[in-house]
Design a protein around this motif. Structure first.
Motif, PDB file in Angstrom:
ATOM      1  N   GLY A 256       0.820  -1.204   0.000  1.00 12.70           N
ATOM      2  CA  GLY A 256       0.000   0.000   0.000  1.00 12.70           C
ATOM      3  C   GLY A 256       0.852   1.251   0.000  1.00 12.70           C
ATOM      4  N   VAL A 257       0.332   2.342  -0.571  1.00  9.74           N
ATOM      5  CA  VAL A 257       1.040   3.622  -0.584  1.00  9.74           C
ATOM      6  C   VAL A 257       0.087   4.711  -0.119  1.00  9.74           C
ATOM      7  N   TRP A 258       0.563   5.538   0.819  1.00  5.51           N
ATOM      8  CA  TRP A 258      -0.249   6.620   1.380  1.00  5.51           C
ATOM      9  C   TRP A 258       0.565   7.907   1.401  1.00  5.51           C
ATOM     10  N   PHE A 259      -0.060   8.969   0.890  1.00  6.02           N
ATOM     11  CA  PHE A 259       0.631  10.247   0.734  1.00  6.02           C
ATOM     12  C   PHE A 259       0.460  11.074   2.005  1.00  6.02           C
ATOM     13  N   LEU A 260       1.273  10.737   2.983  1.00  5.73           N
ATOM     14  CA  LEU A 260       1.271  11.425   4.268  1.00  5.73           C
ATOM     15  C   LEU A 260       2.704  11.463   4.802  1.00  5.73           C
ATOM     16  N   ASP A 261       2.876  12.180   5.896  1.00  2.54           N
ATOM     17  CA  ASP A 261       4.186  12.303   6.540  1.00  2.54           C
ATOM     18  C   ASP A 261       4.028  11.916   8.006  1.00  2.54           C
ATOM     19  N   ASN A 262       4.665  10.834   8.419  1.00  3.15           N
ATOM     20  CA  ASN A 262       4.577  10.401   9.816  1.00  3.15           C
ATOM     21  C   ASN A 262       5.919  10.502  10.533  1.00  3.15           C
ATOM     22  N   SER A 263       6.829  11.334   9.979  1.00  3.40           N
ATOM     23  CA  SER A 263       8.179  11.415  10.538  1.00  3.40           C
ATOM     24  C   SER A 263       8.196  11.998  11.943  1.00  3.40           C
ATOM     25  N   SER A 264       7.141  12.744  12.331  1.00  2.00           N
ATOM     26  CA  SER A 264       7.083  13.329  13.672  1.00  2.00           C
ATOM     27  C   SER A 264       6.451  12.379  14.684  1.00  2.00           C
ATOM     28  N   GLY A 265       5.992  11.228  14.203  1.00  2.00           N
ATOM     29  CA  GLY A 265       5.317  10.275  15.072  1.00  2.00           C
ATOM     30  C   GLY A 265       3.818  10.276  14.913  1.00  2.00           C
ATOM     31  N   ALA A 266       3.277  11.319  14.271  1.00  2.00           N
ATOM     32  CA  ALA A 266       1.841  11.405  13.987  1.00  2.00           C
ATOM     33  C   ALA A 266       1.666  11.748  12.516  1.00  2.00           C
TER      34      ALA A 266
END
Length: 292
Positions: A150-160
């Protein structure tokens, strides 16, 4: 009696002479409009491109075309062409009952003298500062063994999870669409207009799992109902992820020319880890219009 006949003959000769003069003095009422564009793609049988000049604030059609071989020349009313301030190119249905331009305008530019430099930046959007991130994950099922599908266009680098796409707002007639190019075949992740919201098929996707619709961002899980020749779940590592800009209504099931963001997924990519998108292959279409 002779005088009357001579007078009639003289009038006939005069009338004939005037008619000849009028014929000789007829001025061609049309002039050439030459289009030379770079980056347009063929639209298929159901749609055509149509040129427009803006005269006194109103659009005047300069003709339709389907070939993308340039330059192309169109014959246009000379007075209208001389008074034109702007050129616009739109995408129209091949069978079109509406005389006005469609919302899907792809090129525009103002005349300066005899030329107009046109591009898609102002009429679609300016993608020069676009950036994006994505992750590999399959949040729509309860199986942790297929996260690379799966691919999702989000950024979770901050933990959220936060918005992963920095994209401009599109003008009317255009939408964004995500793609995974698997074995050379682009398979859509869905269309969207707001990068900070789920895409349009979030609840109806035939590919996603049965547990949930996923996070409130664009993306897709390729878990079931694979197209012919493919097997889902799959492994998106080594594939190419693309964000395209599509006409709405869409002319094709394939990605459109404008692709502002893309990335080949690293073969060693870790799941649930933010990956940067790079500049795509085509972020602007441009050209020159000349009036003679």
């Amino acid at each position: 009696m002779k005088k009357m006949i001579l007078a009639a003959l003289a009038l006939g000769i005069f009338a004939s002479s005037c008619s000849d003069d009028d014929d000789n003095n007829v001025v061609n009422s049309n002039s050439d409009l030459i289009l030379n564009f770079d980056g347009l793609e063929a639209l298929g049988d159901d749609y055509v491109y149509e040129g427009w000049i803006i005269v006194d604030g109103s659009p005047v059609s300069t003709g339709t075309f389907s070939s993308v071989d340039f330059p192309q020349t169109f014959s246009v009313d000379s007075e209208q062409l001389d008074n034109a301030t702007t050129f616009v190119l739109s995408i129209e249905p091949a069978v079109d009952t509406d005389p006005a331009p469609a919302d899907t305008k792809i090129l525009a530019g103002d005349f300066s003298g005899v030329t107009a430099s046109v591009d898609s930046n102002g009429i679609v959007a300016d993608f020069s500062t676009s950036t994006g991130t994505y992750i590999l994950a399959t949040p729509t099922d309860a199986d942790d063994s297929n996260e690379e599908s799966g691919v999702w266009f989000l950024d979770n680098s901050s933990g959220a999870a936060v918005t992963g796409l920095n994209l401009p707002t599109l003008t009317a007639g255009w939408v964004y669409e995500g793609w995974a190019v698997i074995d050379g075949t682009p398979i859509s992740t869905g269309t969207f207009t707001d990068p900070a919201a789920a895409d349009d098929n979030a609840s109806t996707s035939m590919f996603k799992g049965d547990t949930s619709d996923g996070p409130a961002y664009p993306g897709e899980d390729y878990l079931q109902n694979a197209p012919d020749g493919f097997t889902f779940p799959t492994d998106l590592r080594g594939t190419t992820i693309v964000i395209s800009v599509e006409p709405s209504p869409d002319n094709s099931e394939l990605p459109f020319t404008l692709k502002p963001l893309a990335d080949m997924v690293p073969t060693d990519a870790m799941v649930h880890t933010t990956i940067d998108l790079e500049a795509g292959p085509v972020s602007v279409i441009s050209g020159v219009v000349t009036r003679n």
